[in-house]
Design an enzyme around this catalytic site. Structure first.
Site, PDB file in Angstrom:
ATOM      1  N   ALA A 114       0.817  -1.209   0.000  1.00  0.00           N
ATOM      2  CA  ALA A 114       0.000   0.000   0.000  1.00  0.00           C
ATOM      3  C   ALA A 114       0.849   1.255   0.000  1.00  0.00           C
ATOM      4  O   ALA A 114       1.971   1.258   0.484  1.00  0.00           O
ATOM      5  CB  ALA A 114      -0.902  -0.017   1.231  1.00  0.00           C
ATOM      6  N   CYS A 115       0.310   2.310  -0.553  1.00  0.00           N
ATOM      7  CA  CYS A 115       0.964   3.622  -0.551  1.00  0.00           C
ATOM      8  C   CYS A 115      -0.132   4.676  -0.512  1.00  0.00           C
ATOM      9  O   CYS A 115      -1.308   4.385  -0.727  1.00  0.00           O
ATOM     10  CB  CYS A 115       1.814   3.833  -1.802  1.00  0.00           C
TER      11      CYS A 115
END
Length: 355
Positions: free
Chosen positions: A29-30
């Site tokens: 995730a970012c």
């Protein structure tokens, strides 16, 4: 009006259910966000969340570099019009960066991505160079969107280094005017969301569902309650609220500090594991780009200092500009402070991973 609100609420609720129960396979995730500040201040921030060391280093690329889409004989070719400072991934891809005209590109994970079949009817572009293609060729988001809508290439993906899954990414662009775009491939079709209102991007679900989720949380109100987990949908809601709630200070130091505080708020604590969501990953580093002042900040989760590169001091010229590299070390643990353009060392450019 009531019917429209009911429809909006139904869409948001459906998206919320999908986010809660349908993203156990959400990958690394970012978060990316764009701050529209006082006057013409625009600042873009992103976090890089990954399960292992992504082997990131910083690179300076001048104008005039001859590029290939690295998709075999039928690869798109181009020569860079603009110089850029970028953060690499595994020394085979551009994950993040800003060019000398103030265009910012970020790639984030999107597990739902499905790219068109590479049937040779168009030249191919490796997904590893997708962000670099934008940085090399465009000065503004509008210019990029105009070209990308014509689909001059087919994105070609490959497995993530050291893993047995394909790289599935979406691309965000922002520029010095505050314009923004999110580019995704859903069901093999390119989808572009273009406008200043598209300030935030995270991961799953797809961007249209993220917008519906954000509408749900807007109805509740960020000062009343905000979702606090590490899920992409929750980070989207927090980033969307805070990036517009922080003061629009005339002081660039305060503005930058505010943006850093938001991207840190949406980061995942280092070393955390979530048993029922094994693919949530720790934040390994963050970047913040000041479009007006052409400053590119980098912050590793494992070092005490934030440092930056002043693009205005760099020789990007075709004639005398050099490819240079700043070695960040394993897990980005090399320590730097202040403005670091002088610390870059002339190096051979990495080759983008392709076919």
């Amino acid at each position: 009006m009531m019917a429209r609100k009911s429809s909006l609420w139904r869409d948001a609720t459906a998206a919320l259910i999908s986010a809660v129960f349908g993203v156990s396979s959400v990958a690394n995730a970012c978060t990316r966000l764009v701050y529209l500040g006082h006057g013409d201040d625009v600042i873009t921030a992103r976090s890089m969340d990954w399960k292992v060391d992504v082997q990131t280093n910083l690179w300076i690329f001048p104008r005039g570099m001859k590029r290939s889409g690295e998709a075999g004989p039928n690869s798109i070719k181009w020569t860079s019009k603009y110089g850029s400072v970028i953060a690499s991934g595994y020394e085979i891809s551009t994950t993040d960066g800003m060019n000398e005209r103030g265009l910012m590109a970020n790639v984030l994970w999107l597990v739902e991505s499905q790219y068109p079949k590479f049937d040779q009817t168009k030249p191919g572009l490796t997904i590893a160079a997708w962000a670099q293609y934008a940085l090399d060729n465009f000065a503004t988001v509008a210019e990029a969107v105009e070209t990308l809508r014509q689909e001059p290439f087919t994105i070609v993906t490959d497995t993530v280094p050291g893993q047995d899954r394909l790289a599935t990414l979406h691309l965000s662009l922002s520029d010095a005017s505050g314009d923004s775009a999110i580019i995704e491939y859903i069901g093999g079709k390119q989808v572009i969301h273009h406008g200043r209102e598209y300030q935030v991007m995270t991961n799953s679900p797809t961007f249209d569902q993220q917008l519906a989720l954000n509408a749900y949380w807007k109805e509740i109100g960020g000062t009343v309650f905000l979702p606090g987990t590490n899920r992409a949908s929750d980070r989207f809601a927090r980033a969307s609220f805070y990036v517009n709630a922080i003061p629009k200070s005339e002081d660039p130091v305060v503005a930058l500090a505010s943006v850093f505080s938001v991207i840190r708020n949406t980061s995942v604590p280092f070393g955390i594991t979530t048993p029922d969501q094994p693919n949530i990953s720790s934040t390994r580093w963050r970047t913040v780009a000041d479009h007006k002042r052409k400053l590119y900040f980098f912050e590793s989760a494992l070092t005490p200092n934030t440092f930056w590169v002043d693009l205005k001091t760099i020789d990007f010229s075709t004639e005398t500009g050099k490819v240079k590299r700043l070695d960040l070390g394993p897990n980005q643990t090399n320590v730097f402070a202040g403005e670091t353009s002088k610390d870059f060392i002339v190096a051979e450019p990495f080759k983008f991973l392709g076919l």
